[in-house]
Scaffold this motif. Structure first.
Motif, PDB file in Angstrom:
ATOM      1  N   GLY A  64      37.945  11.930 -50.444  1.00  0.00           N
ATOM      2  CA  GLY A  64      36.863  11.344 -51.230  1.00  0.00           C
ATOM      3  C   GLY A  64      35.685  10.853 -50.416  1.00  0.00           C
ATOM      4  N   GLU A  65      35.742  11.106 -49.129  1.00  0.00           N
ATOM      5  CA  GLU A  65      34.613  10.718 -48.289  1.00  0.00           C
ATOM      6  C   GLU A  65      34.033  11.955 -47.627  1.00  0.00           C
ATOM      7  N   GLN A  66      32.759  11.869 -47.328  1.00  0.00           N
ATOM      8  CA  GLN A  66      32.135  13.000 -46.648  1.00  0.00           C
ATOM      9  C   GLN A  66      31.571  12.518 -45.315  1.00  0.00           C
ATOM     10  N   THR A  67      31.901  13.265 -44.257  1.00  0.00           N
ATOM     11  CA  THR A  67      31.388  12.922 -42.937  1.00  0.00           C
ATOM     12  C   THR A  67      30.246  13.882 -42.610  1.00  0.00           C
ATOM     13  N   LEU A  68      29.103  13.300 -42.330  1.00  0.00           N
ATOM     14  CA  LEU A  68      27.935  14.107 -42.006  1.00  0.00           C
ATOM     15  C   LEU A  68      27.629  13.965 -40.525  1.00  0.00           C
ATOM     16  N   ILE A  69      27.394  15.089 -39.857  1.00  0.00           N
ATOM     17  CA  ILE A  69      26.927  15.048 -38.467  1.00  0.00           C
ATOM     18  C   ILE A  69      25.420  15.316 -38.526  1.00  0.00           C
ATOM     19  N   CYS A  70      24.663  14.340 -38.075  1.00  0.00           N
ATOM     20  CA  CYS A  70      23.212  14.400 -38.248  1.00  0.00           C
ATOM     21  C   CYS A  70      22.502  14.337 -36.903  1.00  0.00           C
ATOM     22  N   GLU A  71      21.307  14.845 -36.902  1.00  0.00           N
ATOM     23  CA  GLU A  71      20.460  14.764 -35.719  1.00  0.00           C
ATOM     24  C   GLU A  71      19.163  14.055 -36.113  1.00  0.00           C
ATOM     25  N   ASP A  81      32.379  16.676 -29.127  1.00  0.00           N
ATOM     26  CA  ASP A  81      33.147  17.660 -29.909  1.00  0.00           C
ATOM     27  C   ASP A  81      32.470  17.916 -31.249  1.00  0.00           C
ATOM     28  N   GLU A  82      32.125  16.808 -31.907  1.00  0.00           N
ATOM     29  CA  GLU A  82      31.516  16.938 -33.241  1.00  0.00           C
ATOM     30  C   GLU A  82      30.165  17.646 -33.162  1.00  0.00           C
ATOM     31  N   ILE A  83      29.415  17.325 -32.138  1.00  0.00           N
ATOM     32  CA  ILE A  83      28.108  17.977 -31.974  1.00  0.00           C
ATOM     33  C   ILE A  83      28.299  19.476 -31.741  1.00  0.00           C
ATOM     34  N   PHE A  84      29.277  19.785 -30.888  1.00  0.00           N
ATOM     35  CA  PHE A  84      29.539  21.199 -30.569  1.00  0.00           C
ATOM     36  C   PHE A  84      29.911  21.972 -31.827  1.00  0.00           C
ATOM     37  N   PHE A  85      30.874  21.429 -32.567  1.00  0.00           N
ATOM     38  CA  PHE A  85      31.321  22.154 -33.759  1.00  0.00           C
ATOM     39  C   PHE A  85      30.219  22.245 -34.812  1.00  0.00           C
ATOM     40  N   ALA A  86      29.463  21.167 -34.935  1.00  0.00           N
ATOM     41  CA  ALA A  86      28.379  21.186 -35.917  1.00  0.00           C
ATOM     42  C   ALA A  86      27.304  22.205 -35.541  1.00  0.00           C
ATOM     43  N   ARG A  87      26.992  22.260 -34.264  1.00  0.00           N
ATOM     44  CA  ARG A  87      25.920  23.162 -33.801  1.00  0.00           C
ATOM     45  C   ARG A  87      26.343  24.630 -33.862  1.00  0.00           C
ATOM     46  N   THR A  88      27.614  24.863 -33.563  1.00  0.00           N
ATOM     47  CA  THR A  88      28.049  26.259 -33.553  1.00  0.00           C
ATOM     48  C   THR A  88      28.523  26.727 -34.924  1.00  0.00           C
ATOM     49  N   GLY A  89      28.427  25.839 -35.928  1.00  0.00           N
ATOM     50  CA  GLY A  89      28.759  26.245 -37.287  1.00  0.00           C
ATOM     51  C   GLY A  89      30.232  26.411 -37.539  1.00  0.00           C
ATOM     52  N   ASN A  90      31.068  25.747 -36.764  1.00  0.00           N
ATOM     53  CA  ASN A  90      32.511  25.851 -36.950  1.00  0.00           C
ATOM     54  C   ASN A  90      33.091  24.601 -37.582  1.00  0.00           C
ATOM     55  N   ASP A  91      32.253  23.838 -38.265  1.00  0.00           N
ATOM     56  CA  ASP A  91      32.725  22.575 -38.838  1.00  0.00           C
ATOM     57  C   ASP A  91      32.317  22.491 -40.301  1.00  0.00           C
ATOM     58  N   GLY A  92      32.428  23.602 -40.980  1.00  0.00           N
ATOM     59  CA  GLY A  92      31.990  23.623 -42.358  1.00  0.00           C
ATOM     60  C   GLY A  92      30.524  23.322 -42.461  1.00  0.00           C
TER      61      GLY A  92
END
Lengths: 322, 557
Positions: free
Chosen positions: A276-283, A309-320
């Motif tokens: 029920g929560e959403q985690t957003l990785i933002c720049e 780790d989170e930045i890497f996955f977010a940037r490479t599009g492997n984190d939904g």
């Protein structure tokens, strides 16, 4: 100030500068048949910088390093190392570089002693005492043939050959690939020691983010042959945030809007929903993004700096990624 | 390959796929070689056809067997491929999956050569005897290589024992009938049983290797263990006691020469000696009289050694991945801080040194053979031969012989340099083209000769002229590119141009004399053959420029 700049053309934040630069890469593109290995890569590496080149397997890390070594000729763009074209003047460039290949590639028929004797002949600045000390520290027997060394010892021997001529630039291609934790620590400590004592410039590729975090002061994230992100490690950390919001309402619409390129205050790079929560990785500006979310009726539960780790996955599009 | 294939079928398919190219190439090469023998050497009246063909046949059997060792994806040649141990197949199926396709190829090759020999050359070439012999030798060669995977040094003694056993068994059979056209049922059964036995030995050896699992680290030698025990267990003791007597290598060029020689060159003379031992053994098969062995060795082996050594040495040095299909430069060499010119010249020089060492080994072994036979009972034959050589030299003239020797060395250098340069390019397609085209051309010439079409007389003037021009232009282009690419200084190019002019003049003056003195007594060289002189001289001065260009193309892709 010592710093590295590595940007793709799309979001070039700074022009490459040649001042005290050890490496200058401008608009480098490379194709192997139909596959694009590098696309419009710009990179400036200044003296004394330790740059971690991070990317998945096949992202283009090794291809970029091979261009710096002159093993690949630039199809488009240009590569300069110490102000020279490494493909045109290999001896002048390679004589100032210490290179550790991912596969090490040492000739198995040589003994460790012969490897040192052979390698020393190429470098006027070869420090025999330092080589002996490193061999001693790494428990390398000069009489042992390279092919009989364990994988860890093999890596250590390659590292001694790369470090003992006190190179101005160290190029390390996956230096700890396939090594156990003890050897990995030894290898990384030897590199760190070199950097700390002598202020060498280092470019190393890796997909181990903890290793990059520990060793480098600058980072370049490469994916699909493009540099997605580059800059000082601290600066990158300060620019990326993890914001937790309660799912529901107009969240999806807002996230989509914030994920669009050109969003003013900041940008959502990836979103992941759980319990029920959403985690957003933002720049960008964390407060501005949070304000915009609140304005749309979303409840912000927490925010904190994003991990590498989170930045890497977010940037490479492997984190939904959105 | 279909996904529904069973592991056994996939293995057989892979074996066939890995074997076809070398085996087919060898078949074609043997047909060409047989044609050369038939048309050029047999008419000289030195020996009977039966002996010539039997000798060829024996050589073919051995080469056929050894070529199979390279029919694998890693090209290592010794030991069964460990990756195959992971296949869900029994060891016997694994062995048969590799052995049967290889033996099928051997059979097909024997049949093809026999057909060619009979139909095209009209030679009485038998099929059953040589075929069965080839199967037995090939199966034992593969079996030995698989059994000795863990202990490669065992191959040589075991191979020698088996070779002697084979020779001992064969000599009486061949005395009765040189060409095996009357192979008895007893002999055929013996060969079939030998093949079956080889398969069983192979299964046993591969099963042992499979049980041993992953390769264990090499065992320390007992002597070394004892020394270390005496010195003490401390880890630094080994390092402190390490011999550091080797003087430092004084320059990068010296270091690279040292590496090339140590890695490749020093093995070449041993390889030549081994090859000579096998070849002399094979030549000895059809010779009923032991004394005739020396004459035959000198007659057949020395020219072959002289012709084959330079390309072999060049190829050995310029191939960076002898253990794989990849021909590009290895990253270790490519990242040495050495310019393209220095690296290429180090390889070229090391190849030349290796060739010289191989030639010395060949001459030494033939001299040793001659001295041995002279000492142990065949003095008359050796003395007769020595007198013959002395008379021939006196007849031709010592000066001409010296000149011919010098030209031979220059030709060897040109051949070596061209092979080094082509191989240094690191492109499979170019290597294939560069080797296949000349071999095909020579084959066509000799096959045309067999068919009584005098191709050289008809097409010679039209082909040789352009060939010489292409070589000359190629050398000029190589030097211009090398100078423009700052690989070589201008004065080196000037020196090369002067050498080319001098070489051309020398060749034009010497070629007719040497032709009449050495090749066709009293004959005259056709005028058009002189057109080759500029090209041949260009081939001699080309390698120093061509090799760095080739390496640059390979090293900076």
């Amino acid at each position: 100030m010592i710093h590295a700049v590595a940007t793709s053309h799309a979001n070039a934040g700074a022009e490459p500068r040649a001042g005290d630069s050890v490496v200058v890469v401008e608009g480098l593109s490379r194709r192997f048949g139909d596959k694009t290995a590098l696309h419009e890569v710009d990179l400036v590496l200044e003296r004394g910088v330790v740059l971690g080149l991070v990317g998945k397997n096949g992202a283009g890390k090794t291809t970029l390093i091979q261009h710096l070594l002159g093993l690949l000729r630039a199809q488009r763009g240009c590569v300069r190392v110490f102000g020279l074209d490494p493909a045109a003047e290999p001896a002048a460039v390679l004589g100032r570089i210490g290179y550790l290949a991912e596969d090490r590639g040492l000739p198995g028929w040589m003994t460790v002693g012969e490897l040192m004797r052979y390698t020393a002949a190429f470098y006027p600045r070869w420090d025999a005492d330092y080589a002996t000390r490193l061999c001693d520290d790494f428990q390398l027997d000069p009489r042992q043939k390279i092919r009989t060394l364990s994988r860890g010892q093999h890596a250590r021997a390659a590292l001694v050959a790369a470090l003992a001529h006190r190179p101005e630039l160290l190029l390390l291609d996956e230096p700890s690939s396939g090594l156990d934790p003890v050897v990995r620590r030894d290898v990384l400590e030897a590199i760190l020691h070199t950097v700390a004592e002598e202020g060498r410039t280092v470019l190393f590729s890796s997909h181990l983010l903890d290793e990059v975090e520990r060793m480098s002061d600058h980072l370049a994230l490469i994916d699909g042959g493009r540099i997605l992100l580059a800059g000082g490690l601290e600066e990158i950390r300060e620019r990326h945030w993890r914001i937790t919001v309660r799912a529901g309402g107009a969240l999806e619409v807002v996230v989509k809007r914030l994920a669009a390129p050109g969003a003013s205050a900041g940008r959502v790079l990836a979103a992941r929903e759980a319990l029920g929560e959403q985690t957003l990785i933002c720049e960008g500006d964390c407060d501005a993004i949070a304000a915009e979310l609140r304005q749309a009726g979303c409840e912000c539960l927490a925010h904190s700096p994003a991990s590498l780790d989170e930045i890497f996955f977010a940037r490479t599009g492997n984190d939904g990624g959105t | 390959m279909s996904r529904s294939w069973s592991p056994a079928r996939a293995l057989a398919w892979e074996s066939l796929r890995l074997s076809w190219r070398p085996v087919v190439t060898t078949t074609l090469a043997w047909c060409a070689l047989a044609a050369i023998y038939r048309r050029l050497l047999a008419p000289l009246g030195e020996r009977r056809d039966a002996e010539v063909f039997s000798s060829l046949l024996a050589m073919m059997v051995i080469v056929n067997a050894t070529i199979l060792l390279s029919c694998r994806d890693d090209g290592v040649g010794i030991g069964f491929e460990r990756r195959l141990f992971r296949l869900p197949l029994s060891t016997s199926l694994l062995v048969l999956g590799r052995l049967v396709p290889a033996l099928l190829y051997v059979t097909a090759m024997q049949a093809a050569v026999a057909l060619f020999m009979r139909a095209a050359l009209g030679a009485p070439w038998p099929l059953l005897g040589p075929g069965l012999l080839a199967l037995a030798v090939a199966s034992w060669t593969l079996a030995l290589s698989w059994v000795c995977g863990q202990r490669p040094l065992l191959i040589a003694p075991l191979g020698v024992v088996l070779l002697f056993a084979l020779l001992t068994w064969l000599r009486p059979v061949l005395r009765a009938d040189l060409l095996w056209s009357r192979l008895t049922a007893h002999d055929a059964t013996a060969l079939v049983l030998a093949t079956a036995m080889a398969a069983l030995v192979a299964m046993w050896g591969v099963a042992s290797s499979r049980r041993a699992g992953a390769a264990a680290p090499s065992r320390p030698r007992l002597a070394r263990l004892a020394v270390e025990e005496a010195v003490g267990p401390g880890r630094n003791s080994a390092i402190a006691a390490a011999p550091t007597t080797a003087p430092p290598l004084r320059s990068a060029m010296r270091a690279q020469l040292w590496m090339e020689w140590r890695q490749k060159g020093r093995w070449f003379p041993f390889g030549i000696l081994l090859w000579l031992a096998v070849a002399v053994g094979a030549s000895a098969l059809p010779v009923p009289e032991t004394g005739a062995l020396l004459r035959q060795a000198l007659h057949d082996l020395l020219p072959f050694a002289v012709l084959l050594l330079p390309p072999a040495a060049g190829f050995l040095h310029a191939s960076f991945h002898l253990r794989g299909q990849v021909t590009g430069i290895d990253s270790f060499r490519a990242t040495r801080p050495l310019g393209d010119r220095e690296l290429a010249h180090a390889i070229l020089l090391s190849a030349a040194r290796t060739w010289a060492a191989g030639l010395a080994a060949t001459l030494a072994s033939i001299t040793a053979l001659a001295l041995g036979l002279w000492r142990f009972g065949n003095a008359a034959r050796v003395e007769e031969l020595a007198r013959g050589i002395a008379d021939a030299v006196a007849g031709i003239g010592a000066g001409r012989v010296a000149l011919a020797t010098g030209l031979g060395v220059a030709a060897a250098w040109a051949a070596l340099g061209m092979v080094v340069a082509i191989t240094l390019c690191g492109r499979n397609w170019l290597s294939l083209l560069a080797y296949v085209v000349p071999i095909t051309a020579v084959s066509v010439i000799f096959i045309a000769d067999v068919a009584d079409v005098d191709l050289l007389d008809r097409a010679g003037p039209a082909l040789i002229g352009p060939f010489g021009v292409v070589l000359t232009l190629g050398a000029a282009a190589a030097w211009v590119l090398a100078v423009r690419g700052r690989l070589l200084p201008l004065r080196a190019a000037m020196l090369a141009a002067l050498s080319w002019v001098a070489g051309t003049v020398l060749l034009v003056r010497l070629m007719p004399t040497l032709f009449a003195a050495l090749l066709v007594a009293g004959g005259s060289l056709p005028g058009w053959a002189l057109l080759t002189a500029p090209g041949l001289a260009a081939a001699v001065v080309m390698p120093p420029a061509l090799a760095p260009l080739a390496l640059r193309w390979n090293r900076h892709r």
